[in-house]
Motif scaffolding. Sequence first.
Motif, PDB file in Angstrom:
ATOM      1  N   GLU B  52      22.015 -62.904  27.573  1.00  0.00           N
ATOM      2  CA  GLU B  52      23.488 -62.182  27.692  1.00  0.00           C
ATOM      3  C   GLU B  52      23.675 -61.254  29.022  1.00  0.00           C
ATOM      4  O   GLU B  52      24.387 -61.392  29.741  1.00  0.00           O
ATOM      5  CB  GLU B  52      23.998 -61.545  26.726  1.00  0.00           C
ATOM      6  N   ILE B  53      22.227 -60.645  29.093  1.00  0.00           N
ATOM      7  CA  ILE B  53      21.999 -59.502  30.106  1.00  0.00           C
ATOM      8  C   ILE B  53      22.070 -60.177  31.516  1.00  0.00           C
ATOM      9  O   ILE B  53      22.378 -59.928  32.526  1.00  0.00           O
ATOM     10  CB  ILE B  53      21.078 -58.525  29.761  1.00  0.00           C
ATOM     11  N   LEU B  54      21.195 -61.407  31.442  1.00  0.00           N
ATOM     12  CA  LEU B  54      20.697 -62.042  32.549  1.00  0.00           C
ATOM     13  C   LEU B  54      21.912 -62.771  33.305  1.00  0.00           C
ATOM     14  O   LEU B  54      22.855 -63.359  32.489  1.00  0.00           O
ATOM     15  CB  LEU B  54      19.499 -62.759  32.491  1.00  0.00           C
ATOM     16  N   THR B  55      22.073 -62.911  34.563  1.00  0.00           N
ATOM     17  CA  THR B  55      23.086 -63.831  35.199  1.00  0.00           C
ATOM     18  C   THR B  55      22.764 -65.274  35.198  1.00  0.00           C
ATOM     19  O   THR B  55      21.674 -65.650  34.752  1.00  0.00           O
ATOM     20  CB  THR B  55      23.338 -63.213  36.962  1.00  0.00           C
ATOM     21  N   ASP B  56      23.645 -66.064  35.387  1.00  0.00           N
ATOM     22  CA  ASP B  56      23.411 -67.548  35.336  1.00  0.00           C
ATOM     23  C   ASP B  56      22.095 -67.967  36.511  1.00  0.00           C
ATOM     24  O   ASP B  56      21.408 -68.673  36.152  1.00  0.00           O
ATOM     25  CB  ASP B  56      24.401 -68.220  35.935  1.00  0.00           C
ATOM     26  N   GLU B  57      22.289 -67.047  37.544  1.00  0.00           N
ATOM     27  CA  GLU B  57      21.136 -67.323  38.615  1.00  0.00           C
ATOM     28  C   GLU B  57      19.885 -67.016  38.252  1.00  0.00           C
ATOM     29  O   GLU B  57      18.972 -67.903  38.313  1.00  0.00           O
ATOM     30  CB  GLU B  57      21.610 -66.570  40.050  1.00  0.00           C
ATOM     31  N   GLU B  58      19.736 -65.871  37.599  1.00  0.00           N
ATOM     32  CA  GLU B  58      18.653 -65.502  37.129  1.00  0.00           C
ATOM     33  C   GLU B  58      18.013 -66.401  35.684  1.00  0.00           C
ATOM     34  O   GLU B  58      16.863 -66.818  35.972  1.00  0.00           O
ATOM     35  CB  GLU B  58      18.640 -63.922  36.214  1.00  0.00           C
ATOM     36  N   MET B  59      18.838 -66.645  35.020  1.00  0.00           N
ATOM     37  CA  MET B  59      18.351 -67.720  33.848  1.00  0.00           C
ATOM     38  C   MET B  59      17.959 -68.845  34.588  1.00  0.00           C
ATOM     39  O   MET B  59      17.101 -69.702  33.954  1.00  0.00           O
ATOM     40  CB  MET B  59      19.600 -68.024  32.966  1.00  0.00           C
ATOM     41  N   ALA B  60      18.469 -69.319  35.652  1.00  0.00           N
ATOM     42  CA  ALA B  60      18.376 -70.527  36.420  1.00  0.00           C
ATOM     43  C   ALA B  60      16.882 -70.612  36.762  1.00  0.00           C
ATOM     44  O   ALA B  60      15.984 -71.506  36.467  1.00  0.00           O
ATOM     45  CB  ALA B  60      19.276 -70.934  37.282  1.00  0.00           C
ATOM     46  N   GLU B  61      16.384 -69.642  37.270  1.00  0.00           N
ATOM     47  CA  GLU B  61      15.082 -69.238  37.822  1.00  0.00           C
ATOM     48  C   GLU B  61      14.121 -69.627  36.793  1.00  0.00           C
ATOM     49  O   GLU B  61      13.077 -69.917  36.700  1.00  0.00           O
ATOM     50  CB  GLU B  61      14.859 -68.128  38.420  1.00  0.00           C
ATOM     51  N   ILE B  62      14.513 -69.030  35.601  1.00  0.00           N
ATOM     52  CA  ILE B  62      13.548 -68.931  34.191  1.00  0.00           C
ATOM     53  C   ILE B  62      13.555 -70.237  33.723  1.00  0.00           C
ATOM     54  O   ILE B  62      12.465 -70.769  33.435  1.00  0.00           O
ATOM     55  CB  ILE B  62      14.039 -68.031  33.312  1.00  0.00           C
ATOM     56  N   ILE B  63      14.751 -70.906  33.366  1.00  0.00           N
ATOM     57  CA  ILE B  63      14.793 -72.218  32.930  1.00  0.00           C
ATOM     58  C   ILE B  63      13.736 -73.247  33.739  1.00  0.00           C
ATOM     59  O   ILE B  63      13.200 -74.083  32.978  1.00  0.00           O
ATOM     60  CB  ILE B  63      16.070 -72.707  32.766  1.00  0.00           C
ATOM     61  N   MET B  90      20.682 -74.097  39.641  1.00  0.00           N
ATOM     62  CA  MET B  90      19.165 -74.412  39.834  1.00  0.00           C
ATOM     63  C   MET B  90      19.049 -75.360  41.229  1.00  0.00           C
ATOM     64  O   MET B  90      19.998 -75.904  41.428  1.00  0.00           O
ATOM     65  CB  MET B  90      18.618 -75.398  38.682  1.00  0.00           C
ATOM     66  N   PRO B  91      17.962 -75.239  41.814  1.00  0.00           N
ATOM     67  CA  PRO B  91      17.729 -76.201  42.963  1.00  0.00           C
ATOM     68  C   PRO B  91      18.080 -77.764  42.612  1.00  0.00           C
ATOM     69  O   PRO B  91      17.607 -78.032  41.077  1.00  0.00           O
ATOM     70  CB  PRO B  91      16.016 -76.085  43.125  1.00  0.00           C
ATOM     71  N   SER B  92      18.681 -78.553  43.075  1.00  0.00           N
ATOM     72  CA  SER B  92      19.164 -79.588  42.850  1.00  0.00           C
ATOM     73  C   SER B  92      18.096 -80.523  42.269  1.00  0.00           C
ATOM     74  O   SER B  92      18.412 -81.588  41.447  1.00  0.00           O
ATOM     75  CB  SER B  92      19.958 -80.569  43.773  1.00  0.00           C
ATOM     76  N   ASP B  93      16.939 -80.575  42.826  1.00  0.00           N
ATOM     77  CA  ASP B  93      15.849 -81.643  42.534  1.00  0.00           C
ATOM     78  C   ASP B  93      15.382 -81.284  40.929  1.00  0.00           C
ATOM     79  O   ASP B  93      15.222 -82.274  40.100  1.00  0.00           O
ATOM     80  CB  ASP B  93      14.570 -81.634  43.365  1.00  0.00           C
ATOM     81  N   ASP B  94      15.351 -79.895  40.727  1.00  0.00           N
ATOM     82  CA  ASP B  94      14.678 -79.544  39.500  1.00  0.00           C
ATOM     83  C   ASP B  94      15.818 -79.770  38.446  1.00  0.00           C
ATOM     84  O   ASP B  94      15.768 -80.261  37.220  1.00  0.00           O
ATOM     85  CB  ASP B  94      14.675 -78.021  39.180  1.00  0.00           C
ATOM     86  N   ALA B  95      17.040 -79.629  38.797  1.00  0.00           N
ATOM     87  CA  ALA B  95      18.232 -79.740  37.945  1.00  0.00           C
ATOM     88  C   ALA B  95      18.335 -81.471  37.415  1.00  0.00           C
ATOM     89  O   ALA B  95      18.482 -81.641  36.108  1.00  0.00           O
ATOM     90  CB  ALA B  95      19.763 -79.318  38.508  1.00  0.00           C
ATOM     91  N   ALA B  96      18.100 -82.195  38.348  1.00  0.00           N
ATOM     92  CA  ALA B  96      18.148 -83.607  38.318  1.00  0.00           C
ATOM     93  C   ALA B  96      17.003 -84.030  37.495  1.00  0.00           C
ATOM     94  O   ALA B  96      17.223 -84.825  36.464  1.00  0.00           O
ATOM     95  CB  ALA B  96      18.186 -84.184  39.612  1.00  0.00           C
ATOM     96  N   ASP B  97      15.978 -83.412  37.514  1.00  0.00           N
ATOM     97  CA  ASP B  97      14.676 -83.761  36.832  1.00  0.00           C
ATOM     98  C   ASP B  97      15.058 -83.524  35.353  1.00  0.00           C
ATOM     99  O   ASP B  97      14.728 -84.280  34.343  1.00  0.00           O
ATOM    100  CB  ASP B  97      13.423 -83.126  37.301  1.00  0.00           C
ATOM    101  N   LEU B  98      15.475 -82.307  35.106  1.00  0.00           N
ATOM    102  CA  LEU B  98      15.499 -81.782  33.777  1.00  0.00           C
ATOM    103  C   LEU B  98      17.005 -82.817  32.861  1.00  0.00           C
ATOM    104  O   LEU B  98      16.761 -83.333  32.015  1.00  0.00           O
ATOM    105  CB  LEU B  98      16.057 -80.247  33.724  1.00  0.00           C
ATOM    106  N   LEU B  99      17.892 -83.054  33.684  1.00  0.00           N
ATOM    107  CA  LEU B  99      18.951 -83.714  33.116  1.00  0.00           C
ATOM    108  C   LEU B  99      18.589 -85.080  32.824  1.00  0.00           C
ATOM    109  O   LEU B  99      19.004 -85.632  31.849  1.00  0.00           O
ATOM    110  CB  LEU B  99      20.249 -83.699  34.109  1.00  0.00           C
ATOM    111  N   GLY B 100      17.592 -85.649  33.599  1.00  0.00           N
ATOM    112  CA  GLY B 100      17.173 -86.822  33.377  1.00  0.00           C
ATOM    113  C   GLY B 100      16.399 -87.121  32.094  1.00  0.00           C
ATOM    114  O   GLY B 100      16.380 -88.143  31.649  1.00  0.00           O
ATOM    115  N   ASP B 101      15.781 -85.840  31.716  1.00  0.00           N
ATOM    116  CA  ASP B 101      15.275 -86.123  30.180  1.00  0.00           C
ATOM    117  C   ASP B 101      16.150 -85.702  29.071  1.00  0.00           C
ATOM    118  O   ASP B 101      15.786 -86.099  27.995  1.00  0.00           O
ATOM    119  CB  ASP B 101      14.038 -84.773  30.456  1.00  0.00           C
ATOM    120  N   LEU B 102      17.293 -85.539  29.249  1.00  0.00           N
ATOM    121  CA  LEU B 102      18.199 -85.179  28.176  1.00  0.00           C
ATOM    122  C   LEU B 102      18.582 -86.645  27.807  1.00  0.00           C
ATOM    123  O   LEU B 102      18.902 -87.399  28.345  1.00  0.00           O
ATOM    124  CB  LEU B 102      19.501 -84.359  28.834  1.00  0.00           C
TER     125      LEU B 102
END
Lengths: 453, 453
Positions: B52-63, B90-102
């Motif tokens: 909750e404390i972290l921003t979406d950008e910060e969470m994106a880096e962590i995820i 998230m960077p679009s390549d990482d986002a696509a990779d992750l979504l591809g596994d859902l």
Amino acid sequence: MVSYNGTFDSIVLNLSQGNKDELREIFGEIHPYDQAQILMLLSKENRRLLAEILTDEEMAEIIQEIEIEQQKLIIDELGIERYSKIIVEMPSDDAADLLGDLDEERLNQVLNLMDDKEEADLRELMEHPENTAGGLMTTEYIVLPEYFTADESIKKLRKIAPDAETVYYLYVVDEDGRLKGVLSLRDLIIASPETKIYDIMYERVVSVPIDMDQEEVANLIDRYDFLAVPVVDKHQVLVGIITVDDAMDVLAEEASEDMAKLGGIGGGEAGILDINVNAFDAAKKRIPWLALLLCIGIFSGNIIAQFEDTLEAVVVLSFFIPVIAGMAGNTGTQSLAVVIRGLATGQFAGKDTLRLIKREAGVGLIIATTNGILISFIAAVWQKNIVLGFVIGLALWITLFVATLAGTIVPLIIAKLKIDPAVASGPFITTINDILGLTIYFTVATMLMGYLV
Amino acid sequence: MVSYNGTFDSIVLNLSQGNKDELREIFGEIHPYDQAQILMLLSKENRRLLAEILTDEEMAEIIQEIEIEQQKLIIDELGIERYSKIIVEMPSDDAADLLGDLDEERLNQVLNLMDDKEEADLRELMEHPENTAGGLMTTEYIVLPEYFTADESIKKLRKIAPDAETVYYLYVVDEDGRLKGVLSLRDLIIASPETKIYDIMYERVVSVPIDMDQEEVANLIDRYDFLAVPVVDKHQVLVGIITVDDAMDVLAEEASEDMAKLGGIGGGEAGILDINVNAFDAAKKRIPWLALLLCIGIFSGNIIAQFEDTLEAVVVLSFFIPVIAGMAGNTGTQSLAVVIRGLATGQFAGKDTLRLIKREAGVGLIIATTNGILISFIAAVWQKNIVLGFVIGLALWITLFVATLAGTIVPLIIAKLKIDPAVASGPFITTINDILGLTIYFTVATMLMGYLV
């Protein structure tokens, strides 16, 4: 990829006509890696002409891309004085690597032509073991004072950037040279011009000790997605940086070594998988290993000889020698591959070792049971002998379980003892497991002999 | 390496006291990779508080740093809406990779929460095969107009840098989006402020086609020491870039696959050497392969059965079964390792294949001769039978020569035919060579039978 169609011909043409300006323009647009390819394709005379036109800095970029054997050729062609000047222009890590491959006499000639500071720097770099952070690092990094503003920093960069290996990470040290902070050029660009460095630098810097193994360094750079990592001595003093391109080379080199290990070729020496080595040299590296395995193989034969009576009574037992020995080798190699790769990627912390052994014991049990049942069935049907099926199945069951564990534990012990990991290579595990498998097989068969004849 | 001693405890303490500012300060100093480790170590409740404390950008880096299984857990904990917002950052390549596994359902939920452009971008990225340049690239790169000055460019960078995957390479395209030039941030910094981009950009850009195999891309980035390489479609239109960190991941992944291939585990599927998989899943992947090899092993036994009469007459022949079969496997594995590694590093051009076969034929000849003489001698002394020594030596000589060639040619043919290279794995070659070796051995022995008995 870029195509250099016509470029080569136009370079040769311009060389013959002596159009220096045109040559510089054409050549300057080509990436150093490709420049090197072109340079080596030229005739000796044309190569000399081209080298005269290029500056020492330009030649330094090209030389880095050439194999060491060809470099020695170039030294002879250029003369030692020009070569020495070119070496000075190279990143210090690459220069030290190259000089390390020269013979003593040439090395001293080249170094004597440099000024004292350059010579001392390179001699010091060459002292670090090749496979450590120290052997991999360059000393051309950029240090900024923490009280500089972003704008002052960029102005300073403009001046010193040409000499640094990377300008993308910038370092801050205290008065004793200890690493205090790091920032990226990206941070610097994003910051407003009057921001001070100490406001944007990261103080929890990830650094590596100078004696860290190069594979660990490469894994760290990979894990953190760094472009470079700073190297510190035991007093936390910044002594160099390792850049991502060198880390990639390490990963590729170590992957080759691991393959050589698993394949049992000379135990993981770099370059041993090189397809450009001649047959005689390639054979020379493989033969000692094969001769050793041959002697161990004779030992397996000796085990069979111990059971000569059993074998004479039931010749059919010999039909299953290859499958018992082979399967023991196969399952052992599978476990070995997991261990070698785990060690290479630094996946093992202390307790993971025990967990892996337990896991492989579980795997061994499942593999042994399924394959044991399968071979029992096949043997019983093929030889129309249920007892024989049971004997073979039981022998394979014990063999596979033991062989899986041996394939896991033997390389782990060897790694722990820091013995040359070559000893844990694929063929070695295979041969050990052959012996284990045959011993188990004939012991079981002899014990149940009464039911077989 | 940075030590986080005490950091974890202080984070937990500050979470319990609700000190948001302090938390942000402590956590912000930690590298995202380590942030991810810490996040996963927290209790579910503390993880929710911190998120909750972290921003979406910060969470994106962590995820990005978390394994996919744990990410699914995080989706459930955060709720699909927050997760969707984080994915967009998230960077679009990482986002696509992750979504591809859902799974399909979750994927659609996440995508439906995005705006249309973002959804379309990600869906398009997900369409490229995972193992190609298209599957690896990110679409967040920086394009500069060629008429900009260095100073204008740096000012523009300051604005757009936060969204780009890398700011270190900058691209120039023509009005149709075709790649026209590239320059590095280093070039930009070094240039005087009023220099125009078209004066400093390189026009001979090395780029890769969108369908290039990811291993080739990684080798190219490694060879040229690039930080990134642009990806173009068949009209030379710039569609993305691939950064060096992703190339490193590919190298590591492909090295694991090659090890799995040589070790004969499930034929080089990624993650198969993972020590964190449970015993049942690990065994499940290895068993089909072992069962196949078992059946081939029975075939070897069948060859021996064909020579039952020979074997009954001269039982001592059985003593040498392990060494003949074993040595055939060993030399074949050595050659196989050379071929697999050569294919992986892209060392093979067309004519190199023939050269390698010739080289290995030479190696085979040398290995066969030395080891043949060695075993002749050992067998003759051990069994006090010179004729036996000759038979064994001759059999091993032929076997090793043939086995070395088989270990080279079989995987090359398989690679040429683009059959799943798993088939050319270590145990497969070993088993094939067992059969070859035993056939040769018993044929020679049977032919020379008259001199043996």
